[in-house]
Enzyme design. Sequence first.
Site, PDB file in Angstrom:
ATOM      1  N   GLY A 130       0.669  -1.249  -0.007  1.00 17.39           N
ATOM      2  CA  GLY A 130       0.145   0.038  -0.118  1.00 17.39           C
ATOM      3  C   GLY A 130       0.703   1.245   0.134  1.00 17.39           C
ATOM      4  CD  GLU A 131       2.123   1.369   4.105  1.00 15.74           C
ATOM      5  OE1 GLU A 131       1.344   1.462   4.966  1.00 15.74           O
ATOM      6  OE2 GLU A 131       2.436   0.155   3.325  1.00 15.74           O
ATOM      7  CE1 TYR A 132       6.845   0.184  -6.076  1.00 17.51           C
ATOM      8  CE2 TYR A 132       4.773  -0.424  -6.585  1.00 17.51           C
ATOM      9  CZ  TYR A 132       6.018  -0.196  -6.755  1.00 17.51           C
ATOM     10  OH  TYR A 132       6.091  -0.313  -8.137  1.00 17.51           O
ATOM     11  N   GLY A 139       3.949   5.837  -2.957  1.00 15.29           N
ATOM     12  CA  GLY A 139       5.337   6.236  -3.159  1.00 15.29           C
ATOM     13  C   GLY A 139       5.447   6.283  -4.788  1.00 15.29           C
TER      14      GLY A 139
END
Length: 415
Positions: free
Chosen positions: A59-61, A64
């Site tokens: 999710g954070e990828y 980003g």
Amino acid sequence: MYFLYNLLVISASAIINVLALVNSKLSLFVKGRKETISLLNQSISKEDKVIWIHAASLGEYEQGLPVIEQLKIHHPTHKIVLTFFSPSGYEVKKNSKIADVICYLPMDTKRKVKSFLTDAHPDIAVFIKYEIWPNYLNALKKADTPTYLISALFKDNQIYFKWYGGFMRNALNNFTHFFVQNKKSKSLLNSVGFTNVTIAGDTRFDRVSEIVKSDNELDFMKRFKKDQFCFVAGSTWAEDEKNIIDYINNNTHPIKFVIAPHTIKDNHIQEIIQSINKKVVRYTNLEHGDLENCEVLVIDTIGLLTKIYSYADIAYVGGGFVTGLHNTLEPAVFGVPVVIGPQFDGFAEAEELVQLGGVISIKSNSQFQEVVDKCFNSNDYRSKIGRINTDYIKEKAGATTRIVAELNSVLISNN
């Protein structure tokens, strides 16, 4: 306090190493970290300029990714190191070409931090959303490495804002700047003395906006849907599937159904297929199924859901019955109504879209049936809800531009 923190991290590492002997996910966690330094040494030389991006998981990828893509365009001579904490991120993206090195982040012990930063020697470090690792942050500050937290989201109940949270608040002192998602996050940081804060928004809106511009064509979906109404359920859990399958089995509308479960283990896929009393085919068995005449398609692989959403007339996003709601923006950006379960507190975009009316939260089987029937029977109703979603995403886009402008200025000044 640092002594206790370091002791806790070392103890946790030892426990994980033992549990990895019997747990496959933890085994990946441990084995993958043993490869980090060799991966760095294979691709990063002492002369290289390096941008380090860290994401906890998938999710954070995704948050980003728009920033990474822009940095690659603006700084083609820099090498990018992308690290993950979780196997669910690394194992999916480890073969991606988005970065020069993709690896696990070693545990936050002083020895491993020193080894990693010596080999990676980043000119700038970017952490995404939540990742706060005191030893890494201290070492970056001592090395005068500009360090940023982007798409950050802070809440009242986090340790940084408690009377006993001094240790973790001190860790925040090591960030050069915070790019936060909303006013509440800025206000909370201001309340504990941080003024190096910019409200930039959430880069996920830029990510999904780019998805619409991509080639989302899937031949099997064209053949499956044809010109019929299509219901797509993504990242579903058993609690979601109960309502969906009951509707499939009992409705009489000419609807094509796609189910992409969160869990794609064979036994779970078989359970879904066996519980459906209409013609059904699984994705990995398309060549043996009558795709055009099937009414239900079960997706038993990963990586296709985003494109499949482009074929939806109505979408369902799973997790809202098990306190783990998945990404509602991916279907919403295609301008379709999105249905979720009742538990969505803490998911800012879901909260806002439920209030606006673009996302519909259901609590029961009867509510689920009512919503799907209404969307099927009224093009006007469906279009009205879909416009709410697309307008909302357009309004929220732009975080990447704000963040990258600052990162570019730092990288250029350091050259």
